[in-house]
Design an enzyme around this catalytic site. Sequence first.
Site, PDB file in Angstrom:
ATOM      1  N   SER A  52       0.880  -1.164   0.000  1.00 48.80           N
ATOM      2  CA  SER A  52       0.000   0.000   0.000  1.00 48.80           C
ATOM      3  C   SER A  52       0.922   1.219   0.000  1.00 48.80           C
ATOM      4  O   SER A  52       1.360   1.662   1.045  1.00 48.80           O
ATOM      5  CB  SER A  52      -0.886  -0.001   1.242  1.00 48.80           C
ATOM      6  OG  SER A  52      -1.576   1.209   1.351  1.00 48.80           O
ATOM      7  N   GLU A 111      14.637   9.844   4.663  1.00 51.51           N
ATOM      8  CA  GLU A 111      14.833  11.024   5.502  1.00 51.51           C
ATOM      9  C   GLU A 111      14.002  10.936   6.782  1.00 51.51           C
ATOM     10  O   GLU A 111      14.490  11.182   7.883  1.00 51.51           O
ATOM     11  CB  GLU A 111      14.451  12.307   4.748  1.00 51.51           C
ATOM     12  CG  GLU A 111      15.232  12.526   3.473  1.00 51.51           C
ATOM     13  CD  GLU A 111      14.558  11.933   2.232  1.00 51.51           C
ATOM     14  OE1 GLU A 111      14.148  10.746   2.255  1.00 51.51           O
ATOM     15  OE2 GLU A 111      14.447  12.656   1.234  1.00 51.51           O
TER      16      GLU A 111
END
Length: 134
Positions: A53, A61
């Site tokens: 999904s 990050e």
Amino acid sequence: YLFFQDSATQDLIMKGVAAREFAYCPYSKFQVGAALLCNDGTIFTGCNVENASYGISICAERTAIVKAISSGNKNFKTIVVAADNGDTFVSPCGSCRQFIAEFGSEIGVYLVKPDLSKVLITSIKDLLPLSFSF
């Protein structure tokens, strides 16, 4: 191969590039690594982690920042983002830009080619000049 006189910067870049190897990206095959330098000198690395999904996947990050925060560190100096997209630098996505900006507009951002041929040095302020804040 790039070489920085400052060995701490060189180390940070190498850790960002190395973090790509841990990326879980079976769908996009697009590996991203990050290395976050905290003001106290601690470095946290992260990689992208995809999910079938796509919406709940997490970028490198944000992985590094969440690791830092969950370890008690909230003061950041620089983040390295390492990914390969041909001749183009890979910059943090919009969500990551806002996520980084949450912790300071002066955070340096180093966009790095994994082969260490080029580095673009910028800041989150330059990448997201009108970030949302209270």
